[in-house]
Design a protein around this motif. Structure first.
Motif, short mmCIF file in Angstrom:
data_model
loop_
_atom_site.label_atom_id
_atom_site.label_comp_id
_atom_site.label_asym_id
_atom_site.label_seq_id
_atom_site.Cartn_x
_atom_site.Cartn_y
_atom_site.Cartn_z
N ASP A 1 37.29 40.72 43.67
CA ASP A 1 38.09 40.32 42.62
C ASP A 1 37.25 40.57 41.23
O ASP A 1 36.07 41.05 41.16
N ILE A 2 37.74 40.35 39.76
CA ILE A 2 37.00 40.60 38.67
C ILE A 2 36.31 39.37 38.64
O ILE A 2 36.47 38.11 38.90
N GLY A 3 35.07 39.34 38.15
CA GLY A 3 34.21 38.16 38.01
C GLY A 3 32.70 38.53 38.27
O GLY A 3 32.32 39.77 38.86
N CYS A 4 31.96 37.64 38.07
CA CYS A 4 30.42 37.84 38.34
C CYS A 4 30.21 38.20 39.92
O CYS A 4 29.47 39.05 40.17
N HIS A 5 31.01 37.79 40.86
CA HIS A 5 30.83 38.06 42.07
C HIS A 5 31.06 39.34 42.57
O HIS A 5 30.93 39.83 43.69
N ALA A 6 31.82 40.17 41.71
CA ALA A 6 31.89 41.65 41.78
C ALA A 6 30.76 42.36 41.77
O ALA A 6 30.52 43.57 42.23
N PHE A 7 29.80 41.86 41.39
CA PHE A 7 28.29 42.32 41.69
C PHE A 7 27.98 42.65 43.07
O PHE A 7 27.01 43.58 43.31
N ALA A 8 28.61 41.93 43.93
CA ALA A 8 28.06 41.98 45.34
C ALA A 8 28.88 43.41 45.79
O ALA A 8 28.36 43.90 46.98
N THR A 9 29.64 44.12 45.09
CA THR A 9 29.95 45.50 45.46
C THR A 9 28.73 46.43 45.31
O THR A 9 28.97 47.40 45.74
N PHE A 10 27.76 46.25 44.36
CA PHE A 10 26.70 47.04 44.34
C PHE A 10 25.44 46.83 45.36
O PHE A 10 25.59 45.89 46.34
N PRO A 11 24.64 47.66 45.75
CA PRO A 11 23.76 47.63 46.72
C PRO A 11 22.83 46.15 46.11
O PRO A 11 22.57 45.96 45.30
N PRO A 12 22.13 45.55 47.17
CA PRO A 12 22.20 45.83 48.71
C PRO A 12 23.22 45.01 49.47
O PRO A 12 23.31 45.38 50.68
N PHE A 13 24.23 44.62 49.06
CA PHE A 13 25.45 44.13 49.60
C PHE A 13 26.64 44.73 49.82
O PHE A 13 26.93 44.96 50.90
N SER A 14 27.08 45.62 48.79
CA SER A 14 28.09 46.61 48.99
C SER A 14 29.20 46.06 49.73
O SER A 14 29.83 46.57 50.68
N PHE A 15 29.77 44.92 49.39
CA PHE A 15 30.92 44.28 49.82
C PHE A 15 32.10 44.52 49.00
O PHE A 15 32.07 44.38 47.72
N GLY A 16 33.22 45.00 49.71
CA GLY A 16 34.55 44.93 49.09
C GLY A 16 35.25 46.23 49.23
O GLY A 16 34.91 47.39 49.19
N ASN A 17 36.53 46.09 49.40
CA ASN A 17 37.41 46.99 49.85
C ASN A 17 38.55 47.40 48.95
O ASN A 17 39.06 48.42 48.75
N SER A 18 38.72 46.32 47.86
CA SER A 18 39.51 46.47 46.86
C SER A 18 39.42 45.57 45.74
O SER A 18 38.92 44.46 46.00
N ILE A 19 39.67 45.94 44.50
CA ILE A 19 39.80 45.23 43.43
C ILE A 19 41.02 45.40 42.63
O ILE A 19 41.31 46.55 42.08
N LEU A 20 41.96 44.46 42.64
CA LEU A 20 43.54 44.62 42.10
C LEU A 20 43.97 43.93 40.77
O LEU A 20 44.67 44.15 40.17
N GLY A 21 42.74 43.09 40.43
CA GLY A 21 43.02 42.54 39.18
C GLY A 21 42.44 40.87 39.19
O GLY A 21 42.22 40.48 40.62
N TYR A 22 42.58 40.31 38.20
CA TYR A 22 41.83 39.02 37.98
C TYR A 22 42.68 37.99 38.80
O TYR A 22 43.94 37.73 38.47
N GLY A 23 42.10 37.24 39.80
CA GLY A 23 42.71 36.30 40.73
C GLY A 23 43.63 36.96 41.60
O GLY A 23 44.59 36.11 42.09
#
Length: 726
Positions: free
Chosen positions: A443-465
């Motif tokens: 999702d949109i937000g600080c937690h989107a930083f987890a899409t970067f290494p070393p976590f690389s989590f996330g399959n989609s971001i479709l909008g805030y909330g």
């Protein structure tokens, strides 16, 4: 203690003749007060967050103006506020971030634009586009065109910006059209000066209320069949009125030039970059006066056909400098000239790249072939000077490459030191190793930083909330339950209805992880309906400022969520266990984990003044710090890969027998304890230690310290002291 805008509020109080000096977005805020607005609303987001943040704090200071200020829950509710100007002669302004905010507000904007307004309306849009953007690369231009709204793109000059802000309300009232103003990142943060005017109190305000409601007028409703009449008025009445106002008030600017056979048409926001590019080519002097005529479009929609035809009269060719795609302005200019039978050639994207931000270098790369193509009218020297400049730039880059030897390593954005969301993703990494990978809707937000290494989590971001909603079709098609992640800001913005309510309605089976840090942190730590008040922050004590706030949990229970866990984010082992249980439980239905931990930025803003005050009074202050015992550290750096905390890094070992670098905690450590929690949850080496740094120690502290030193000496002590971060 929240972020204070006391200095900015002082600038908003300046009167006639006083000089304002500050940022562009604050200049716009001051211009709103000088325009006699009755209400201001919006949803925060870069680069326009300051407008709403400052106004929220300034309500008491500017109470004599009677302006109603509302921090809206999303952009749609902000746009709906503007409905007040449909029936009442009141001026209002709202603000939000770029195309993503306009997308959310689209329904309300369409229903606002159809009946039109009688009170002036201004929508301040932070056009977060280009290299510094944090969102998708789209513009708001198309919305202004399809809904028939005036769109301003002011020249980056504070007096011009202030004038256009005030004229926006006038053109809105003259044409009955809502007005949008697109502010680029650079303009918002541009610093400059202008001579202020007195703030104006509106005739209708919280101090001078309406005597009664407006009389019923069906034609003011966005409802068939009157919408067909409203569509005709857009074309037959409103657009002509707006164009007359643009000409009469000279909102667009023409810079004359000697090379009258050629011309440049540029968006106002790009004009400064264009002048710099022309200066580089020798086609503008030091004062910025160009050799070619330039039409600066401070109003990019609607264009005025008469103005375009007059500017292009007698010219062989014009170059339209328009950022982004599609090329709306270029197409409209070409249509106007074609219908008028003008022989003037229209160029634009044939010389300039189609996508992306138009920096000075980009404009130069478009101006160079234009200059070569029309060298007879322009002079070949300009193209040659541009090529010489590119050669110089290339030389600088080669020199930099020789000095650096190798490319500078990439530094992707990451969580703040001590961020309460980082431990959640450390736990998720451990869960993935145990149960395998699963679909993760981010999702949109600080937690989107987890899409970067070393976590690389996330399959989609479709909008805030929208993370929960975006997993709706994945869940029934997957063998393993999908995980949706959203913040508490996204939960209240959109996630509650589009995600949770929809999932419960359809009996979905999935896992929702809500980051409850207490604020809309990614946009500047604005408060939410679930933000803890000051008393709760103090009561929370050592755990978190959000521990005693249960609005989110109560809402979820009230909607029918049966499987609900609240876990403190820094408890990595507990978070891991909760996630494993959510994925493995045979219970069907929505599983929600509320990851609770106060935003570290807000926590530091709150406790640092308290610590400073205690130290100034000579009181005992205890600070927690963590460190790494080099003699125990194995050098495999699993702890670094698991947490990615900026304060946990590596350095060369002081022991000559240790070949590998060892882990090290820098002085930036805020004592969150994540490194130790990870070491425990992942069964890593026991090299981390916790230290309490005591300032102004008392007698008992000194006695305990002396006793401990005595015991250590008795048992042989250490060969060298352990270094503790300051």
């Amino acid at each position: 203690m929240e972020l204070s805008f006391e200095k900015e509020i002082g600038l908003l109080k300046l009167g006639a003749g006083q000089v304002f000096h500050g940022e562009g977005i604050l200049a716009v805020t001051k211009a709103l007060l000088q325009s006699g607005v009755s209400y201001i609303g919006g949803y925060q987001g870069s680069p326009v967050s300051n407008l709403l943040d400052v106004m929220v704090q300034a309500q008491h200071a500017l109470d004599e103006l009677g302006i109603h200020v509302e921090a809206c829950t999303n952009e749609s509710s902000a746009a709906a506020m503007l409905g007040a100007s449909i029936m009442y002669p009141v001026r209002g302004a709202v603000t939000w971030k770029s195309i993503v905010g306009t997308n959310v507000a689209a329904d309300a904007l369409s229903n606002l634009s159809s009946p039109g307004v009688i009170g002036g309306v201004l929508i301040v849009v932070g056009e977060d586009y280009g290299e510094g953007a944090s969102v998708i690369q789209e513009r708001t231009h198309s919305f202004a065109m399809k809904s028939t709204m005036v769109l301003l793109d002011p020249r980056p000059d504070l007096p011009t910006v202030v004038r256009l802000t005030q004229k926006a309300f006038e053109i809105s009232e003259a044409s009955n059209m809502p007005c949008m103003m697109s502010l680029r990142i650079r303009l918002c943060h541009l610093r400059g000066s202008f001579v202020a005017s007195d703030n104006r109190a509106a005739a209708v305000s919280t101090r001078h209320r309406l005597a009664g409601p407006a009389s019923f007028n069906y034609e003011k409703l966005s409802h068939p069949p009157v919408t067909f009449l409203q569509e005709r008025r857009k074309v037959e009445e409103r657009l002509p009125a707006a164009r007359r106002f643009i000409l009469e008030q000279a909102l667009n600017e023409v810079l004359p030039g000697e090379a009258s056979r050629l011309g440049l048409i540029v968006q106002g926001g790009l004009s400064a970059n264009l002048i710099r590019a022309l200066q580089t080519m020798g086609l503008a002097d030091a004062q910025g006066d160009p050799a070619l005529p330039v039409l600066i479009l401070n109003v990019v929609y609607p264009l005025v056909p008469e103005q375009i035809k007059d500017f292009c009269a007698g010219k062989e060719a014009v170059l339209v400098l328009e950022e982004g795609q599609p090329e709306y302005i270029e197409q409209e200019v070409a249509t106007i000239l074609h219908r008028s039978g003008s022989p003037c050639q229209v160029h634009g994207k044939d010389f300039l790249k189609l996508p992306g931000e138009y920096s000075t270098e980009t404009l130069l790369r478009g101006l160079e072939p234009f200059a070569q193509h029309y060298a007879a009218q322009l002079g070949a020297a300009a193209a040659g000077q541009a090529r010489a400049w590119f050669g110089q730039v290339q030389g600088w880059r080669q020199q930099a490459a020789q000095v650096l030897v190798q490319p500078i390593p990439a530094r992707p954005p990451t969580f703040c030191v001590g961020c309460p969301e980082r431990p959640v993703f450390s736990a998720l990494k451990l869960v993935r190793e145990q149960i395998g990978a699963t679909h993760i809707s981010t999702d949109i937000g600080c937690h989107a930083f987890a899409t970067f290494p070393p976590f690389s989590f996330g399959n989609s971001i479709l909008g805030y909330g929208m993370s929960m909603a975006s997993a709706a079709a994945v869940a029934p098609l997957s063998q393993r339950r999908p995980l949706a992640i959203m913040g508490d800001g996204g939960f209240w913005h959109n996630g509650l209805l589009s995600g949770v309510a929809s999932n419960l309605l359809n009996g979905g089976d999935g896992v929702l992880l809500i980051m409850k840090n207490g604020y809309t942190s990614a946009t500047g730590t604005q408060e939410l309906i679930s933000s803890p008040d000051d008393m709760l922050k103090q009561v929370a004590g050592a755990r978190s400022a959000t521990d005693t706030e249960t609005t989110i949990e109560d809402t979820l229970k009230g909607m029918g969520v049966r499987w609900l866990r609240t876990v403190h984010t820094y408890r990595v082992a507990q978070m891991k266990a909760a996630l494993v249980e959510a994925f493995a439980t045979p219970a069907q239905g929505l599983k929600v984990i509320v990851a609770e931990g106060e935003c570290q930025l807000e926590r530091q803003r709150r406790i640092r003044p308290q610590i400073a005050a205690s130290l100034s009074r000579g009181e005992r202050v205890v600070r927690t710090r963590f460190g790494v015992d080099e003699q125990v550290c194995s050098g495999d750096h699993a702890c670094v890969r698991l947490s990615a905390c900026p304060s946990l890094t590596i350095r060369e070992a002081r022991d000559p027998l240790k070949v590998d670098p060892v882990a090290w905690v820098t002085p930036d450590c805020v004592g969150c304890g994540l490194c130790g929690e990870n070491a425990h949850a992942a069964t890593l080496c026991p090299s981390f230690f916790k230290v309490e740094v005591i300032q102004h120690p008392g007698l008992a502290d000194r006695l305990r310290d002396a006793l401990r030193r005595l015991v250590l000496r008795w048992f042989g002590g250490r060969s060298e002291p352990v270094q503790v971060p300051a």
